[in-house]
Design a protein around this motif. Sequence first.
Motif, PDB file in Angstrom:
ATOM      1  N   ALA A 120       0.835  -1.206   0.000  1.00  9.57           N
ATOM      2  CA  ALA A 120       0.000   0.000   0.000  1.00  9.57           C
ATOM      3  C   ALA A 120       0.865   1.250   0.000  1.00  9.57           C
ATOM      4  O   ALA A 120       0.587   2.218  -0.728  1.00  9.57           O
ATOM      5  CB  ALA A 120      -0.931  -0.008   1.210  1.00  9.57           C
ATOM      6  N   PHE A 121       1.924   1.258   0.810  1.00  5.60           N
ATOM      7  CA  PHE A 121       2.820   2.418   0.846  1.00  5.60           C
ATOM      8  C   PHE A 121       3.500   2.625  -0.501  1.00  5.60           C
ATOM      9  O   PHE A 121       3.559   3.757  -1.015  1.00  5.60           O
ATOM     10  CB  PHE A 121       3.871   2.234   1.939  1.00  5.60           C
ATOM     11  N   LEU A 122       4.015   1.543  -1.097  1.00  8.35           N
ATOM     12  CA  LEU A 122       4.690   1.655  -2.393  1.00  8.35           C
ATOM     13  C   LEU A 122       3.721   2.112  -3.480  1.00  8.35           C
ATOM     14  O   LEU A 122       4.084   2.910  -4.354  1.00  8.35           O
ATOM     15  CB  LEU A 122       5.311   0.309  -2.769  1.00  8.35           C
ATOM     16  N   ALA A 123       2.484   1.606  -3.436  1.00 11.76           N
ATOM     17  CA  ALA A 123       1.487   1.995  -4.436  1.00 11.76           C
ATOM     18  C   ALA A 123       1.123   3.471  -4.305  1.00 11.76           C
ATOM     19  O   ALA A 123       1.029   4.184  -5.312  1.00 11.76           O
ATOM     20  CB  ALA A 123       0.239   1.127  -4.289  1.00 11.76           C
ATOM     21  N   LEU A 124       0.926   3.952  -3.081  1.00 11.22           N
ATOM     22  CA  LEU A 124       0.585   5.358  -2.878  1.00 11.22           C
ATOM     23  C   LEU A 124       1.756   6.267  -3.265  1.00 11.22           C
ATOM     24  O   LEU A 124       1.547   7.342  -3.855  1.00 11.22           O
ATOM     25  CB  LEU A 124       0.197   5.596  -1.417  1.00 11.22           C
ATOM     26  N   LEU A 125       2.978   5.832  -2.953  1.00 15.53           N
ATOM     27  CA  LEU A 125       4.155   6.607  -3.323  1.00 15.53           C
ATOM     28  C   LEU A 125       4.279   6.709  -4.843  1.00 15.53           C
ATOM     29  O   LEU A 125       4.515   7.797  -5.395  1.00 15.53           O
ATOM     30  CB  LEU A 125       5.409   5.960  -2.730  1.00 15.53           C
ATOM     31  N   THR A 126       4.103   5.584  -5.525  1.00 15.06           N
ATOM     32  CA  THR A 126       4.205   5.564  -6.983  1.00 15.06           C
ATOM     33  C   THR A 126       3.071   6.358  -7.621  1.00 15.06           C
ATOM     34  O   THR A 126       3.281   7.072  -8.615  1.00 15.06           O
ATOM     35  CB  THR A 126       4.187   4.111  -7.492  1.00 15.06           C
ATOM     36  N   TRP A 127       1.874   6.246  -7.072  1.00 16.53           N
ATOM     37  CA  TRP A 127       0.720   7.002  -7.580  1.00 16.53           C
ATOM     38  C   TRP A 127       0.952   8.504  -7.435  1.00 16.53           C
ATOM     39  O   TRP A 127       0.684   9.283  -8.362  1.00 16.53           O
ATOM     40  CB  TRP A 127      -0.523   6.567  -6.820  1.00 16.53           C
ATOM     41  N   ALA A 128       1.470   8.930  -6.283  1.00 13.32           N
ATOM     42  CA  ALA A 128       1.769  10.349  -6.073  1.00 13.32           C
ATOM     43  C   ALA A 128       2.857  10.823  -7.031  1.00 13.32           C
ATOM     44  O   ALA A 128       2.777  11.932  -7.585  1.00 13.32           O
ATOM     45  CB  ALA A 128       2.204  10.575  -4.623  1.00 13.32           C
ATOM     46  N   PHE A 129       3.860   9.971  -7.246  1.00 14.20           N
ATOM     47  CA  PHE A 129       4.940  10.290  -8.195  1.00 14.20           C
ATOM     48  C   PHE A 129       4.361  10.455  -9.599  1.00 14.20           C
ATOM     49  O   PHE A 129       4.711  11.392 -10.331  1.00 14.20           O
ATOM     50  CB  PHE A 129       5.970   9.164  -8.159  1.00 14.20           C
ATOM     51  N   GLU A 164     -12.966   7.668 -15.825  1.00 12.76           N
ATOM     52  CA  GLU A 164     -11.568   8.087 -15.805  1.00 12.76           C
ATOM     53  C   GLU A 164     -11.131   8.490 -14.399  1.00 12.76           C
ATOM     54  O   GLU A 164     -10.012   8.195 -13.982  1.00 12.76           O
ATOM     55  CB  GLU A 164     -11.346   9.257 -16.778  1.00 12.76           C
ATOM     56  N   PHE A 165     -12.010   9.161 -13.679  1.00 12.02           N
ATOM     57  CA  PHE A 165     -11.678   9.564 -12.313  1.00 12.02           C
ATOM     58  C   PHE A 165     -11.451   8.349 -11.420  1.00 12.02           C
ATOM     59  O   PHE A 165     -10.456   8.283 -10.676  1.00 12.02           O
ATOM     60  CB  PHE A 165     -12.803  10.431 -11.739  1.00 12.02           C
ATOM     61  N   ILE A 166     -12.351   7.376 -11.503  1.00 13.86           N
ATOM     62  CA  ILE A 166     -12.236   6.186 -10.661  1.00 13.86           C
ATOM     63  C   ILE A 166     -11.013   5.358 -11.043  1.00 13.86           C
ATOM     64  O   ILE A 166     -10.240   4.918 -10.183  1.00 13.86           O
ATOM     65  CB  ILE A 166     -13.524   5.339 -10.755  1.00 13.86           C
ATOM     66  N   SER A 167     -10.813   5.152 -12.351  1.00 13.23           N
ATOM     67  CA  SER A 167      -9.714   4.281 -12.791  1.00 13.23           C
ATOM     68  C   SER A 167      -8.350   4.905 -12.553  1.00 13.23           C
ATOM     69  O   SER A 167      -7.390   4.214 -12.182  1.00 13.23           O
ATOM     70  CB  SER A 167      -9.880   3.950 -14.279  1.00 13.23           C
ATOM     71  N   THR A 168      -8.221   6.221 -12.727  1.00 13.38           N
ATOM     72  CA  THR A 168      -6.918   6.880 -12.612  1.00 13.38           C
ATOM     73  C   THR A 168      -6.567   7.258 -11.181  1.00 13.38           C
ATOM     74  O   THR A 168      -5.432   7.069 -10.744  1.00 13.38           O
ATOM     75  CB  THR A 168      -6.879   8.150 -13.491  1.00 13.38           C
ATOM     76  N   PHE A 169      -7.522   7.758 -10.439  1.00 12.24           N
ATOM     77  CA  PHE A 169      -7.216   8.330  -9.133  1.00 12.24           C
ATOM     78  C   PHE A 169      -7.606   7.453  -7.946  1.00 12.24           C
ATOM     79  O   PHE A 169      -7.201   7.731  -6.822  1.00 12.24           O
ATOM     80  CB  PHE A 169      -7.899   9.703  -8.995  1.00 12.24           C
ATOM     81  N   ILE A 170      -8.388   6.408  -8.180  1.00 10.13           N
ATOM     82  CA  ILE A 170      -8.808   5.540  -7.070  1.00 10.13           C
ATOM     83  C   ILE A 170      -8.365   4.099  -7.299  1.00 10.13           C
ATOM     84  O   ILE A 170      -7.695   3.502  -6.450  1.00 10.13           O
ATOM     85  CB  ILE A 170     -10.344   5.599  -6.881  1.00 10.13           C
ATOM     86  N   VAL A 171      -8.709   3.534  -8.442  1.00 12.98           N
ATOM     87  CA  VAL A 171      -8.444   2.113  -8.689  1.00 12.98           C
ATOM     88  C   VAL A 171      -6.963   1.841  -8.905  1.00 12.98           C
ATOM     89  O   VAL A 171      -6.456   0.800  -8.490  1.00 12.98           O
ATOM     90  CB  VAL A 171      -9.273   1.618  -9.899  1.00 12.98           C
ATOM     91  N   LEU A 176      -2.538  -1.706  -7.858  1.00 12.66           N
ATOM     92  CA  LEU A 176      -1.100  -1.937  -7.705  1.00 12.66           C
ATOM     93  C   LEU A 176      -0.800  -2.655  -6.399  1.00 12.66           C
ATOM     94  O   LEU A 176      -0.048  -3.637  -6.369  1.00 12.66           O
ATOM     95  CB  LEU A 176      -0.353  -0.604  -7.745  1.00 12.66           C
ATOM     96  N   ALA A 177      -1.387  -2.159  -5.316  1.00  9.04           N
ATOM     97  CA  ALA A 177      -1.117  -2.729  -3.996  1.00  9.04           C
ATOM     98  C   ALA A 177      -1.686  -4.135  -3.870  1.00  9.04           C
ATOM     99  O   ALA A 177      -1.010  -5.057  -3.403  1.00  9.04           O
ATOM    100  CB  ALA A 177      -1.693  -1.820  -2.911  1.00  9.04           C
ATOM    101  N   VAL A 178      -2.936  -4.315  -4.295  1.00 10.61           N
ATOM    102  CA  VAL A 178      -3.606  -5.608  -4.110  1.00 10.61           C
ATOM    103  C   VAL A 178      -2.956  -6.688  -4.968  1.00 10.61           C
ATOM    104  O   VAL A 178      -2.821  -7.837  -4.534  1.00 10.61           O
ATOM    105  CB  VAL A 178      -5.109  -5.482  -4.429  1.00 10.61           C
ATOM    106  N   ARG A 179      -2.531  -6.342  -6.183  1.00 12.54           N
ATOM    107  CA  ARG A 179      -1.911  -7.348  -7.055  1.00 12.54           C
ATOM    108  C   ARG A 179      -0.657  -7.921  -6.410  1.00 12.54           C
ATOM    109  O   ARG A 179      -0.456  -9.141  -6.368  1.00 12.54           O
ATOM    110  CB  ARG A 179      -1.571  -6.730  -8.404  1.00 12.54           C
ATOM    111  N   LEU A 180       0.201  -7.041  -5.895  1.00 14.75           N
ATOM    112  CA  LEU A 180       1.432  -7.496  -5.255  1.00 14.75           C
ATOM    113  C   LEU A 180       1.131  -8.253  -3.970  1.00 14.75           C
ATOM    114  O   LEU A 180       1.658  -9.356  -3.737  1.00 14.75           O
ATOM    115  CB  LEU A 180       2.334  -6.291  -4.971  1.00 14.75           C
ATOM    116  N   PHE A 181       0.286  -7.685  -3.136  1.00 17.10           N
ATOM    117  CA  PHE A 181      -0.056  -8.300  -1.850  1.00 17.10           C
ATOM    118  C   PHE A 181      -0.713  -9.670  -2.034  1.00 17.10           C
ATOM    119  O   PHE A 181      -0.315 -10.656  -1.393  1.00 17.10           O
ATOM    120  CB  PHE A 181      -0.986  -7.364  -1.082  1.00 17.10           C
TER     121      PHE A 181
END
Length: 236
Positions: A120-129, A164-171, A176-181
């Motif tokens: 979750a941390f890596l996904a949020l960091l990458t999303w913010a980047f 687009e809002f849901i897929s880009t900014f939420i999903v 990313l996090a759920v796939r790895l986890f």
Amino acid sequence: MSALTSIIAQVEFPPIENIVEYPGFFNKIAVINLIAVVGTSALFLAAASKKAMVPVGVQNLAESAVDFIRKGIIDQTIGSDGMRYLPYLVSLFFYILIGNIFEVIPTAHMPANARMATPAFLALLTWAFFICVGVRYHGLKYFTGVLFPPGVPKALYLLVTPIEFISTFIVRPFSLAVRLFANMLAGHILLVTFSVLCITLFSASLLILALPFSFGMLVGLTGFEIMVAFLQAYIF
């Protein structure tokens, strides 16, 4: 029948919480994450200290890894302009890979990414980047460009914009996090199951006949999980 029932009753699995929580006085996940940070840093610091024209040893490993990320990820998905993101992508790849590979290391047997906090941390960091790069190049028009793609009939924006809002900014960070986890947790549970089964069958007199099958599955799954550890680092 009663003898078989009594033998089966000897099969004891650890409590389900022990699959993802290491019983002890220290946090195993935190230790593995620390090793991943130190290991990644040490690898490239050691490689940078060597200036051989023909790379060997750790320098060869580091240069091969950088070349793999450049050709396999940057050139394929971003282009030459993506070279500025090479340090981040290489660091991310090795950090995830080292955290994953602890799943098959004796005495550890626990991938750091089988707990949701790290993915979750890596996904949020990458999303913010990702968002910051978009804003840097396009300004605030980045958001309007994402939510209102050009060339779409205005009437369809009622449907396209929420998608687009849901897929880009939420999903996106969630997926990313759920796939790895999910992949690392599923593999971890399989390895734990067959490991415990092998130990139990070895001590149960009649059920030992099933030990070769269980052990063969354990060996095969271990090799498979090594591939998954590498693949999930690459996909992320």
